[in-house]
Design a protein around this motif. Structure first.
Motif, PDB file in Angstrom:
ATOM      1  N   VAL A  88       0.863  -1.190   0.000  1.00 22.84           N
ATOM      2  CA  VAL A  88       0.000   0.000   0.000  1.00 22.84           C
ATOM      3  C   VAL A  88       0.893   1.232   0.000  1.00 22.84           C
ATOM      4  CG1 VAL A  88      -1.794   1.277   1.208  1.00 22.84           C
ATOM      5  CG2 VAL A  88      -1.801  -1.215   1.262  1.00 22.84           C
ATOM      6  N   ASP A  89       0.712   2.085  -0.997  1.00 25.16           N
ATOM      7  CA  ASP A  89       1.529   3.295  -1.101  1.00 25.16           C
ATOM      8  C   ASP A  89       1.125   4.319  -0.042  1.00 25.16           C
ATOM      9  OD1 ASP A  89       2.676   2.119  -3.294  1.00 25.16           O
ATOM     10  OD2 ASP A  89       1.567   3.311  -4.776  1.00 25.16           O
ATOM     11  N   ASN A  90       2.128   5.060   0.433  1.00 23.85           N
ATOM     12  CA  ASN A  90       1.914   6.217   1.318  1.00 23.85           C
ATOM     13  C   ASN A  90       1.063   5.867   2.536  1.00 23.85           C
ATOM     14  OD1 ASN A  90       3.300   7.941  -0.566  1.00 23.85           O
ATOM     15  ND2 ASN A  90       1.432   7.933  -1.806  1.00 23.85           N
ATOM     16  N   TYR A  91       1.388   4.754   3.167  1.00 23.95           N
ATOM     17  CA  TYR A  91       0.624   4.271   4.318  1.00 23.95           C
ATOM     18  C   TYR A  91       1.143   4.867   5.625  1.00 23.95           C
ATOM     19  CZ  TYR A  91      -1.629   0.791   7.393  1.00 23.95           C
ATOM     20  OH  TYR A  91      -2.379   0.170   8.359  1.00 23.95           O
ATOM     21  N   LEU A  92       2.471   4.912   5.791  1.00 23.62           N
ATOM     22  CA  LEU A  92       3.056   5.360   7.047  1.00 23.62           C
ATOM     23  C   LEU A  92       2.859   6.856   7.246  1.00 23.62           C
ATOM     24  CD1 LEU A  92       4.563   2.636   6.403  1.00 23.62           C
ATOM     25  CD2 LEU A  92       6.533   3.605   7.601  1.00 23.62           C
ATOM     26  N   GLU A  93       2.717   7.258   8.508  1.00 25.20           N
ATOM     27  CA  GLU A  93       2.701   8.660   8.896  1.00 25.20           C
ATOM     28  C   GLU A  93       3.591   8.801  10.123  1.00 25.20           C
ATOM     29  OE1 GLU A  93      -1.264  10.506   8.965  1.00 25.20           O
ATOM     30  OE2 GLU A  93      -2.024   8.617   8.132  1.00 25.20           O
ATOM     31  N   GLU A  94       4.349   9.855  10.177  1.00 20.23           N
ATOM     32  CA  GLU A  94       5.307  10.003  11.271  1.00 20.23           C
ATOM     33  C   GLU A  94       4.640  10.515  12.533  1.00 20.23           C
ATOM     34  OE1 GLU A  94       9.678  11.901  12.295  1.00 20.23           O
ATOM     35  OE2 GLU A  94       8.477  12.782  10.684  1.00 20.23           O
ATOM     36  N   ALA A 101      -3.511  -3.321  10.343  1.00 20.81           N
ATOM     37  CA  ALA A 101      -4.021  -4.694  10.328  1.00 20.81           C
ATOM     38  C   ALA A 101      -3.824  -5.303   8.954  1.00 20.81           C
ATOM     39  CB  ALA A 101      -5.502  -4.735  10.716  1.00 20.81           C
ATOM     40  N   VAL A 102      -3.548  -6.599   8.942  1.00 23.37           N
ATOM     41  CA  VAL A 102      -3.439  -7.360   7.707  1.00 23.37           C
ATOM     42  C   VAL A 102      -4.110  -8.704   7.915  1.00 23.37           C
ATOM     43  CG1 VAL A 102      -1.150  -8.243   8.337  1.00 23.37           C
ATOM     44  CG2 VAL A 102      -1.866  -8.292   5.950  1.00 23.37           C
ATOM     45  N   LYS A 115      -6.236   0.181   7.480  1.00 27.50           N
ATOM     46  CA  LYS A 115      -5.655   1.314   8.196  1.00 27.50           C
ATOM     47  C   LYS A 115      -6.753   1.979   9.000  1.00 27.50           C
ATOM     48  CE  LYS A 115      -2.948   5.553   7.536  1.00 27.50           C
ATOM     49  NZ  LYS A 115      -2.224   6.406   6.571  1.00 27.50           N
ATOM     50  N   ASN A 116      -6.547   2.022  10.308  1.00 25.10           N
ATOM     51  CA  ASN A 116      -7.540   2.604  11.218  1.00 25.10           C
ATOM     52  C   ASN A 116      -8.935   2.036  10.969  1.00 25.10           C
ATOM     53  OD1 ASN A 116      -5.621   4.183  12.529  1.00 25.10           O
ATOM     54  ND2 ASN A 116      -5.853   5.860  11.082  1.00 25.10           N
ATOM     55  N   GLY A 117      -8.971   0.704  10.847  1.00 21.50           N
ATOM     56  CA  GLY A 117     -10.226  -0.023  10.747  1.00 21.50           C
ATOM     57  C   GLY A 117     -10.795  -0.161   9.355  1.00 21.50           C
ATOM     58  N   GLU A 118     -10.244   0.572   8.392  1.00 16.74           N
ATOM     59  CA  GLU A 118     -10.791   0.571   7.037  1.00 16.74           C
ATOM     60  C   GLU A 118      -9.888  -0.215   6.093  1.00 16.74           C
ATOM     61  OE1 GLU A 118     -13.624   1.826   6.151  1.00 16.74           O
ATOM     62  OE2 GLU A 118     -14.152   3.107   7.876  1.00 16.74           O
ATOM     63  N   SER A 119     -10.498  -1.019   5.223  1.00 15.47           N
ATOM     64  CA  SER A 119      -9.735  -1.736   4.209  1.00 15.47           C
ATOM     65  C   SER A 119      -9.191  -0.737   3.188  1.00 15.47           C
ATOM     66  CB  SER A 119     -10.624  -2.766   3.509  1.00 15.47           C
ATOM     67  OG  SER A 119      -9.919  -3.392   2.463  1.00 15.47           O
ATOM     68  N   VAL A 120      -7.879  -0.816   2.922  1.00 14.27           N
ATOM     69  CA  VAL A 120      -7.265   0.111   1.966  1.00 14.27           C
ATOM     70  C   VAL A 120      -6.741  -0.597   0.718  1.00 14.27           C
ATOM     71  CG1 VAL A 120      -6.687   1.893   3.644  1.00 14.27           C
ATOM     72  CG2 VAL A 120      -5.082   0.017   3.256  1.00 14.27           C
ATOM     73  N   LYS A 121      -6.557  -1.929   0.802  1.00 12.52           N
ATOM     74  CA  LYS A 121      -6.133  -2.664  -0.388  1.00 12.52           C
ATOM     75  C   LYS A 121      -6.347  -4.149  -0.161  1.00 12.52           C
ATOM     76  CE  LYS A 121      -2.558  -2.897  -3.917  1.00 12.52           C
ATOM     77  NZ  LYS A 121      -1.251  -2.355  -4.390  1.00 12.52           N
ATOM     78  N   GLU A 122      -6.650  -4.875  -1.243  1.00 12.09           N
ATOM     79  CA  GLU A 122      -6.695  -6.324  -1.194  1.00 12.09           C
ATOM     80  C   GLU A 122      -6.104  -6.883  -2.471  1.00 12.09           C
ATOM     81  OE1 GLU A 122     -11.001  -7.878  -2.393  1.00 12.09           O
ATOM     82  OE2 GLU A 122     -11.059  -6.570  -0.617  1.00 12.09           O
TER      83      GLU A 122
END
Length: 227
Positions: A88-94, A101-102, A115-122
């Motif tokens: 997943v691109d641009n996932y991390l935040e400082e 979760a995976v 990310k934060n409870g929401e599916s962002v990629k499968e």
């Protein structure tokens, strides 16, 4: 830059009788200065379970020194082809607590990142070791005794820099609703999903616990055999 060796759970990580795999936990990354920019550490592991470098590894980390999150599964060596990944691109935040979760289905090969409870990629992960690709599986009874949180099996990768709290591992694919309930039920301050407020510790304090402390206080990390 601390890490935890959980090789004592290698019987669980052998993947015997697994229906799949799921991880969920609160993660906070600290980046390092690179010129006038700040970047994550290269290949910084949330976890790396394997026999050694490039042998039966299950890995969750950032890709190189980018803010992309990547989940790898390797059965044997990478160049043997029985492996795949989801990114997943641009996932991390400082400096921000993120619920990471995976999930992975060991029959269909379907992997999902949240990310934060929401599916962002499968993605349908594939075993690419044959001409006719089949769904990837986490093969059972592999030797994954070098099992680390916050550390890589590759000696040239740095340890994780930041903090982690409330790490959960499951031997099956969790539903999206379950991931959302974990996100909603765990606070950033270290309380667990059962609402046990007796453990009044910040994630930074919990991160410093040794594996012996974790055994006594399972609020920090839990392995679930789900039947």
């Amino acid at each position: 830059n601390d890490f935890i060796n959980i090789s004592q759970h290698s019987d669980i990580l052998s993947a015997k009788d697994w229906d799949g795999f799921s991880f969920a936990g609160w993660i906070k990354w600290e980046f390092k200065p690179v010129g006038e920019e700040r970047n994550p550490l290269r290949w910084s592991r949330i976890f790396d379970f394997g026999e050694k470098d490039d042998m039966n590894n299950i890995i969750l980390c950032n890709y190189s020194n980018t803010t992309n999150l990547i989940f790898y599964i390797r059965n044997g060596k990478w160049n043997e082809g029985n492996r795949d990944f989801i990114q997943v691109d641009n996932y991390l935040e400082e400096g921000k607590w993120i619920h990471v979760a995976v999930t992975f289905n060991n029959t269909t090969g379907k992997a999902k990142i949240f990310k934060n409870g929401e599916s962002v990629k499968e993605k349908d992960m594939l075993n690419k070791s044959s001409s006719e690709a089949q769904p990837l599986k986490i093969e059972p009874n592999k030797n994954r005794q070098k099992a680390y949180i916050g550390k890589s099996n590759w000696s040239n990768d740095p340890n994780f820099k930041g903090a982690m709290s409330n790490l959960y591992f499951f031997d099956k694919e969790l539903s999206a609703n379950h991931i959302m309930s974990l996100f909603n039920g765990i606070n950033d301050d270290g309380n667990d999903i059962s609402g046990n407020n007796e453990v009044d510790e910040t994630p930074e304090e919990i991160k410093q616990k040794s594996i012996d402390d974790i055994q006594i206080n399972p609020n920090w990390i839990r392995f679930f055999k789900v039947k």
